[in-house]
Write an enzyme that holds these catalytic residues in place. Structure first.
Site, mmCIF file in Angstrom:
data_model
loop_
_atom_site.group_PDB
_atom_site.id
_atom_site.type_symbol
_atom_site.label_atom_id
_atom_site.label_comp_id
_atom_site.label_asym_id
_atom_site.label_seq_id
_atom_site.Cartn_x
_atom_site.Cartn_y
_atom_site.Cartn_z
ATOM 1 N N HIS A 122 0.814 -1.221 0.000
ATOM 2 C CA HIS A 122 0.000 0.000 0.000
ATOM 3 C C HIS A 122 0.841 1.262 0.000
ATOM 4 O O HIS A 122 0.339 2.343 0.300
ATOM 5 C CB HIS A 122 -0.961 -0.023 1.187
ATOM 6 C CG HIS A 122 -1.972 -1.126 1.107
ATOM 7 N ND1 HIS A 122 -2.571 -1.696 2.214
ATOM 8 C CD2 HIS A 122 -2.486 -1.782 0.033
ATOM 9 C CE1 HIS A 122 -3.403 -2.645 1.822
ATOM 10 N NE2 HIS A 122 -3.375 -2.719 0.516
ATOM 11 N N THR A 193 -3.103 -8.737 11.054
ATOM 12 C CA THR A 193 -3.993 -8.370 9.952
ATOM 13 C C THR A 193 -5.325 -9.098 10.072
ATOM 14 O O THR A 193 -5.372 -10.276 10.442
ATOM 15 C CB THR A 193 -3.357 -8.689 8.588
ATOM 16 O OG1 THR A 193 -4.313 -8.460 7.542
ATOM 17 C CG2 THR A 193 -2.859 -10.123 8.500
#
Length: 247
Positions: A122, A193
């Site tokens: 990202h 996550t």
């Protein structure tokens, strides 16, 4: 402790380890995650728009002032330091066992801890470029800018952070390299996550190695597939692992 011993044994038996991580790896460094009960998306603070909206490409284009106000106040943590997770992974890489860190984070803490092969799905807050001329600007330069919307002094173009916004595609080279790393691994660490952000979360399906280890404080849809599941804070687990392995 039995799980720590098991994981330490697996690490010692492995020569190609890959870590796939998310925001939970940095919460113990003081950076809030997104989707947990204390996360950014659950904040009770009154915001002008939902965070997911403000972090979209179309919103960035239409309302850059609001975007940068949110981005500076909520997404930048220049004083954050690596925690036990980041340091353990860097030590494992120096040993030659860890081949890559594939991260959804944009904070640069893996590199700050000493990791070299970090694949940032990202992007990173440490890279910023003028949208007109492409000139590079560091995080410090962005922080020092007195303008609400940072502008390039050369041509006045908006300086955009190199972070992947909603509605933007992931960098293809980073994606390919991440898939290659995961598909070649013999041990896959998944840590911090929720495995709900796609396409990033789908990358773990490319793993066909020996053991999958999942370290996350909250349940995920992948829990039943992991060979070893641990729900303690990830930096605490990594610190105990480091002691067990003498790192």
């Amino acid at each position: 402790m039995d799980k720590i011993k098991t994981l330490a044994d697996w690490i010692q038996q492995s020569q190609n380890i890959v870590f796939f991580g998310g925001a939970g790896t940095s919460t113990e460094s003081g950076i809030p995650d997104f989707r947990s009960a204390a996360g950014l998306y659950q904040s009770e603070e009154k915001l002008p728009y939902p965070p997911e909206v403000m972090l979209s490409r179309s919103f960035f284009v239409k309302h850059p002032e609001v975007f940068f106000g949110f981005y500076r106040s909520k997404m930048l943590h220049p004083d954050a330091e690596p925690n036990g997770c980041h340091r353990f992974l860097a030590s494992l890489e120096q040993q030659g066992r860890l081949k890559a860190v594939v991260t959804q984070n944009i904070d640069g803490l893996h590199q700050a801890a000493g990791s070299m092969n970090v694949l940032e799905l990202h992007g990173s807050v440490h890279r910023n470029h003028c949208m007109e001329c492409g000139r590079f600007y560091s995080l410090n330069e962005m922080m020092d800018s007195s303008e609400v919307v940072p502008k390039c002094p050369v041509d006045g173009g908006i300086i955009k952070p190199d972070v992947v916004l909603y509605e933007e595609e992931l960098d293809q080279d980073t994606l390919v390299r991440s898939i290659q790393a995961i598909s070649q691994a013999d041990l896959l660490f998944i840590g911090g996550t929720s495995l709900t952000v796609h396409p990033a979360a789908g990358l773990i399906t490319y793993f066909h190695g020996k053991h999958t280890v999942l370290l996350n404080t909250d349940p995920t849809s992948y829990d039943h597939k992991a060979d070893l599941l641990m729900t303690d804070p990830i930096a605490k687990v990594m610190a105990e692992l480091g002691n067990q392995l003498g790192l």
